[in-house]
Design a protein around this motif. Sequence first.
Motif, PDB file in Angstrom:
ATOM      1  N   UNK A  69       4.434  10.023  -9.546  1.00 23.79           N
ATOM      2  CA  UNK A  69       3.904  10.317 -10.876  1.00 23.79           C
ATOM      3  C   UNK A  69       3.222  11.684 -10.926  1.00 23.79           C
ATOM      4  N   UNK A  70       2.499  12.030  -9.880  1.00 23.26           N
ATOM      5  CA  UNK A  70       1.872  13.353  -9.824  1.00 23.26           C
ATOM      6  C   UNK A  70       2.934  14.438  -9.787  1.00 23.26           C
ATOM      7  N   UNK A 113       6.036  14.288 -10.908  1.00 19.94           N
ATOM      8  CA  UNK A 113       6.682  14.359 -12.235  1.00 19.94           C
ATOM      9  C   UNK A 113       5.778  15.085 -13.218  1.00 19.94           C
ATOM     10  N   UNK A 114       4.477  14.819 -13.156  1.00 21.05           N
ATOM     11  CA  UNK A 114       3.529  15.497 -14.044  1.00 21.05           C
ATOM     12  C   UNK A 114       3.474  16.991 -13.794  1.00 21.05           C
ATOM     13  N   UNK A 115       3.556  17.397 -12.545  1.00 16.89           N
ATOM     14  CA  UNK A 115       3.514  18.825 -12.207  1.00 16.89           C
ATOM     15  C   UNK A 115       4.806  19.522 -12.606  1.00 16.89           C
ATOM     16  N   UNK A 116       5.935  18.875 -12.426  1.00 11.71           N
ATOM     17  CA  UNK A 116       7.219  19.481 -12.762  1.00 11.71           C
ATOM     18  C   UNK A 116       7.369  19.632 -14.272  1.00 11.71           C
ATOM     19  N   UNK A 117       6.967  18.625 -15.029  1.00 14.55           N
ATOM     20  CA  UNK A 117       7.121  18.675 -16.480  1.00 14.55           C
ATOM     21  C   UNK A 117       5.984  19.415 -17.161  1.00 14.55           C
ATOM     22  N   UNK A 146       0.830  -1.206   0.000  1.00 14.35           N
ATOM     23  CA  UNK A 146       0.000   0.000   0.000  1.00 14.35           C
ATOM     24  C   UNK A 146       0.863   1.253   0.000  1.00 14.35           C
ATOM     25  N   UNK A 147       1.863   1.285   0.855  1.00 11.20           N
ATOM     26  CA  UNK A 147       2.751   2.457   0.910  1.00 11.20           C
ATOM     27  C   UNK A 147       3.535   2.610  -0.390  1.00 11.20           C
ATOM     28  N   UNK A 148       3.956   1.515  -0.972  1.00 13.51           N
ATOM     29  CA  UNK A 148       4.676   1.574  -2.244  1.00 13.51           C
ATOM     30  C   UNK A 148       3.798   2.108  -3.361  1.00 13.51           C
ATOM     31  N   UNK A 149       2.543   1.680  -3.400  1.00 13.49           N
ATOM     32  CA  UNK A 149       1.621   2.168  -4.427  1.00 13.49           C
ATOM     33  C   UNK A 149       1.356   3.657  -4.250  1.00 13.49           C
ATOM     34  N   UNK A 150       1.170   4.092  -3.011  1.00 11.55           N
ATOM     35  CA  UNK A 150       0.954   5.516  -2.745  1.00 11.55           C
ATOM     36  C   UNK A 150       2.184   6.321  -3.140  1.00 11.55           C
TER      37      UNK A 150
END
Length: 44
Positions: free
Chosen positions: A36-37, A39-43, A26-30
């Motif tokens: 990913x969020x 990375x999406x915000x930075x790029x 669960x912690x790994x998935x979070x």
Amino acid sequence: MAKHKHGEMDISVHEKTFDGFIKMVTRGAIACIVLLIFIGLVNG
């Protein structure tokens, strides 16, 4: 060979291990989702 009797085996260690595994997954998935969020915000 000993006869198996349902419900006599102590599975407390097995349950603790399974709970730890579920928490880790669960912690790994979070962490992956947050990464990913980010990375999406930075790029963006």
